[in-house]
Design an enzyme around this catalytic site. Structure first.
Site, PDB file in Angstrom:
ATOM      1  N   ASN A   7      13.674   7.823  -3.425  1.00  0.00           N
ATOM      2  CA  ASN A   7      12.741   7.145  -4.317  1.00  0.00           C
ATOM      3  C   ASN A   7      12.065   8.192  -5.213  1.00  0.00           C
ATOM      4  OD1 ASN A   7      10.201   6.208  -5.287  1.00  0.00           O
ATOM      5  ND2 ASN A   7      10.409   4.417  -3.973  1.00  0.00           N
ATOM      6  N   ASP A   9       9.790   7.642  -7.652  1.00  0.00           N
ATOM      7  CA  ASP A   9       8.539   7.173  -8.285  1.00  0.00           C
ATOM      8  C   ASP A   9       7.533   8.300  -8.529  1.00  0.00           C
ATOM      9  OD1 ASP A   9       9.512   4.624  -8.025  1.00  0.00           O
ATOM     10  OD2 ASP A   9       8.179   4.055  -6.385  1.00  0.00           O
ATOM     11  N   HIS A  10       7.420   9.193  -7.533  1.00  0.00           N
ATOM     12  CA  HIS A  10       6.314  10.150  -7.620  1.00  0.00           C
ATOM     13  C   HIS A  10       6.582  11.314  -8.575  1.00  0.00           C
ATOM     14  CE1 HIS A  10       4.077   7.644  -5.108  1.00  0.00           C
ATOM     15  NE2 HIS A  10       4.928   7.733  -4.108  1.00  0.00           N
ATOM     16  N   ARG A  18      -0.954  12.886 -16.514  1.00  0.00           N
ATOM     17  CA  ARG A  18      -1.369  13.541 -17.748  1.00  0.00           C
ATOM     18  C   ARG A  18      -0.960  12.772 -18.997  1.00  0.00           C
ATOM     19  NH1 ARG A  18      -2.819  19.076 -17.992  1.00  0.00           N
ATOM     20  NH2 ARG A  18      -4.295  19.335 -16.301  1.00  0.00           N
ATOM     21  N   HIS A  43      10.460   1.914  -8.072  1.00  0.00           N
ATOM     22  CA  HIS A  43       9.616   0.724  -7.952  1.00  0.00           C
ATOM     23  C   HIS A  43       8.910   0.524  -9.281  1.00  0.00           C
ATOM     24  CE1 HIS A  43       6.219  -1.363  -5.386  1.00  0.00           C
ATOM     25  NE2 HIS A  43       6.627  -2.110  -6.402  1.00  0.00           N
ATOM     26  N   ARG A  45       6.219  -1.178 -10.853  1.00  0.00           N
ATOM     27  CA  ARG A  45       5.041  -1.928 -10.406  1.00  0.00           C
ATOM     28  C   ARG A  45       4.453  -2.708 -11.571  1.00  0.00           C
ATOM     29  NH1 ARG A  45       2.947   0.244  -5.210  1.00  0.00           N
ATOM     30  NH2 ARG A  45       1.256  -1.216  -5.522  1.00  0.00           N
ATOM     31  N   ARG A  49       2.060   2.019 -12.854  1.00  0.00           N
ATOM     32  CA  ARG A  49       1.330   3.262 -12.585  1.00  0.00           C
ATOM     33  C   ARG A  49       2.252   4.486 -12.515  1.00  0.00           C
ATOM     34  NH1 ARG A  49      -0.441   2.486  -6.310  1.00  0.00           N
ATOM     35  NH2 ARG A  49      -1.360   0.586  -7.117  1.00  0.00           N
ATOM     36  N   GLU A  70      13.003  -1.599  -6.550  1.00  0.00           N
ATOM     37  CA  GLU A  70      11.964  -2.261  -5.751  1.00  0.00           C
ATOM     38  C   GLU A  70      11.034  -2.985  -6.703  1.00  0.00           C
ATOM     39  OE1 GLU A  70       9.666   0.539  -3.587  1.00  0.00           O
ATOM     40  OE2 GLU A  70      11.373   1.259  -2.459  1.00  0.00           O
ATOM     41  N   THR A 100      -0.123   2.718  -1.790  1.00  0.00           N
ATOM     42  CA  THR A 100       1.328   2.548  -1.722  1.00  0.00           C
ATOM     43  C   THR A 100       1.579   1.213  -1.039  1.00  0.00           C
ATOM     44  OG1 THR A 100       3.386   3.503  -0.859  1.00  0.00           O
ATOM     45  CG2 THR A 100       1.420   3.873   0.453  1.00  0.00           C
ATOM     46  N   THR A 101       2.844   0.793  -0.971  1.00  0.00           N
ATOM     47  CA  THR A 101       3.144  -0.491  -0.332  1.00  0.00           C
ATOM     48  C   THR A 101       2.632  -0.446   1.105  1.00  0.00           C
ATOM     49  OG1 THR A 101       5.145  -0.433  -1.662  1.00  0.00           O
ATOM     50  CG2 THR A 101       4.998  -2.167  -0.019  1.00  0.00           C
ATOM     51  N   GLU A 151      15.073  -4.329   4.768  1.00  0.00           N
ATOM     52  CA  GLU A 151      14.633  -2.946   4.925  1.00  0.00           C
ATOM     53  C   GLU A 151      13.444  -2.971   5.869  1.00  0.00           C
ATOM     54  OE1 GLU A 151      14.239  -0.440   1.459  1.00  0.00           O
ATOM     55  OE2 GLU A 151      12.711   0.778   2.461  1.00  0.00           O
ATOM     56  N   HIS A 191       9.787   3.999   4.427  1.00  0.00           N
ATOM     57  CA  HIS A 191       8.352   4.112   4.195  1.00  0.00           C
ATOM     58  C   HIS A 191       7.725   5.105   5.161  1.00  0.00           C
ATOM     59  CE1 HIS A 191       4.385   3.304   2.741  1.00  0.00           C
ATOM     60  NE2 HIS A 191       4.965   2.708   1.726  1.00  0.00           N
ATOM     61  N   GLY A 192       7.229   6.184   4.590  1.00  0.00           N
ATOM     62  CA  GLY A 192       6.517   7.187   5.388  1.00  0.00           C
ATOM     63  C   GLY A 192       7.432   8.169   6.097  1.00  0.00           C
ATOM     64  N   GLY A 213      10.893   8.662  -0.231  1.00  0.00           N
ATOM     65  CA  GLY A 213      10.366   9.124  -1.502  1.00  0.00           C
ATOM     66  C   GLY A 213       9.372  10.262  -1.392  1.00  0.00           C
ATOM     67  N   HIS A 214       8.155   9.934  -0.960  1.00  0.00           N
ATOM     68  CA  HIS A 214       7.034  10.855  -1.095  1.00  0.00           C
ATOM     69  C   HIS A 214       7.291  12.220  -0.461  1.00  0.00           C
ATOM     70  CE1 HIS A 214       2.874  12.344  -0.529  1.00  0.00           C
ATOM     71  NE2 HIS A 214       2.694  11.757  -1.704  1.00  0.00           N
TER      72      HIS A 214
HETATM   73  N1  PXP Z   1      10.996   1.647   0.891  1.00  0.00           N
HETATM   74  C1  PXP Z   1      10.141   0.797   0.271  1.00  0.00           C
HETATM   75  C2  PXP Z   1      10.468  -0.656   0.288  1.00  0.00           C
HETATM   76  C3  PXP Z   1       9.005   1.277  -0.404  1.00  0.00           C
HETATM   77  O1  PXP Z   1       8.176   0.412  -1.019  1.00  0.00           O
HETATM   78  C4  PXP Z   1       8.785   2.665  -0.460  1.00  0.00           C
HETATM   79  C5  PXP Z   1       7.634   3.205  -1.247  1.00  0.00           C
HETATM   80  O2  PXP Z   1       7.810   2.911  -2.596  1.00  0.00           O
HETATM   81  C6  PXP Z   1       9.698   3.505   0.194  1.00  0.00           C
HETATM   82  C7  PXP Z   1      10.791   2.974   0.887  1.00  0.00           C
HETATM   83  C8  PXP Z   1       9.536   4.988   0.203  1.00  0.00           C
HETATM   84  O3  PXP Z   1       8.368   5.316   0.904  1.00  0.00           O
HETATM   85  P1  PXP Z   1       7.864   6.800   0.953  1.00  0.00           P
HETATM   86  O4  PXP Z   1       7.508   7.196  -0.453  1.00  0.00           O
HETATM   87  O5  PXP Z   1       6.697   6.748   1.876  1.00  0.00           O
HETATM   88  O6  PXP Z   1       9.020   7.621   1.493  1.00  0.00           O
END
Ligand code: PXP
Length: 237
Positions: A7, A9-10, A18, A43, A45, A49, A70, A100-101, A151, A191-192, A213-214
């Site tokens: 992911n 996104d970040h 910025r 994602h 959103r 963001r 997503e 976050t979600t 998921e 997630h996480g 992702g993160h």
């Molecule tokens: N899966 C889903 C459905 C999510 O919403 C997210 C966060 O956007 C992730 C995976 C990835 O999560 P993380 O950034 O905590 O790894």
């Protein structure tokens, strides 16, 4: 070994902080693919963001693996998905104020609207995954919506502060995996997940894909994207 979806996104979060044009999530996606990831996740959103509509359009054009979009099951997002044609849509709950979600979809509560969104996406040729907590009743309802994939939300497992809590959360995930397998759903998880906690989830053979992702983007800031992705792939293996 499960596939790895990264992911990105970040990368866009840093850019949006910025309001400039770097770092570019599209460039990041190319490096992620070259490092061996199996797919790119983003994602879009409602509040835009991080990922912007333009990012999504260009990602669709350049990604050579799989694009997993997503999104919330809103009218606007369904229209965007049908126009963009990602390889899969993952429906997630979305609250404006969340960092976050925060949890899985309540498939039981929102069954009619989710089913309708899924039918429209299927008509457009797009398979659908539902992001759900590891709860049997949510998985049963997910199957009834017609979604092909679930998921499993791993957030509670990842946030467990003691090993015994982690064991309890892992047991919930294992029970959910058994339920989903029995229902012939494809299974992803995410997630996480990070470089420490991914191992026990990657060992679950029915889980076909991990979406992370993160932690990868965070490590990429320090060691580079290529290395961050390769290290995660090595751990999953
Ligand atoms: N899966 C889903 C459905 C999510 O919403 C997210 C966060 O956007 C992730 C995976 C990835 O999560 P993380 O950034 O905590 O790894």
């Amino acid at each position: 070994m499960p596939r790895l979806g990264v992911n990105i996104d970040h990368v866009a979060t840093v850019r949006q902080a910025r309001g400039v044009i770097y770092p570019d999530p599209v460039t990041a996606a190319g490096i992620v693919e070259l490092a061996g990831a199996d797919g790119i996740v983003c994602h879009l959103r409602e509040d835009r963001r991080h990922i912007q509509d333009r990012d999504l359009r260009i990602l669709r054009e350049i990604i050579q693996t799989r694009l997993n979009l997503e999104m919330a099951a809103t009218e606007e997002m369904v229209r965007i998905a049908l126009a963009t044609k990602p390889d899969i849509v993952t429906l997630v709950p979305e609250k404006r104020e969340e960092l976050t979600t925060e949890g899985g979809l309540d498939v039981i509560k929102f069954f009619p609207s989710l089913k309708k969104a899924i039918q429209r996406l299927h008509k457009g040729g797009i398979p659908v995954s539902l992001f759900v907590d590891p709860k049997k009743e949510q998985i049963k309802a997910s199957e009834e919506t017609g979604a092909e994939t679930i998921e499993i939300h791993t957030g509670h497992y990842c946030n467990a502060e003691t090993l015994s809590r982690e064991d309890e959360e892992l047991k919930r995930i294992l029970d959910a995996v058994a339920e989903a397998s029995h229902r012939n759903l494809q299974i992803a998880a995410g997630h996480g997940l990070n470089y420490v906690n991914v191992r026990r989830i990657a060992e679950i053979k029915e889980i076909e894909e991990l979406n992370i992702g993160h932690s990868i983007i965070g490590r990429a800031v320090l060691v580079g994207m290529d290395q961050a992705v390769r290290e995660m792939i090595a751990l999953i293996r």
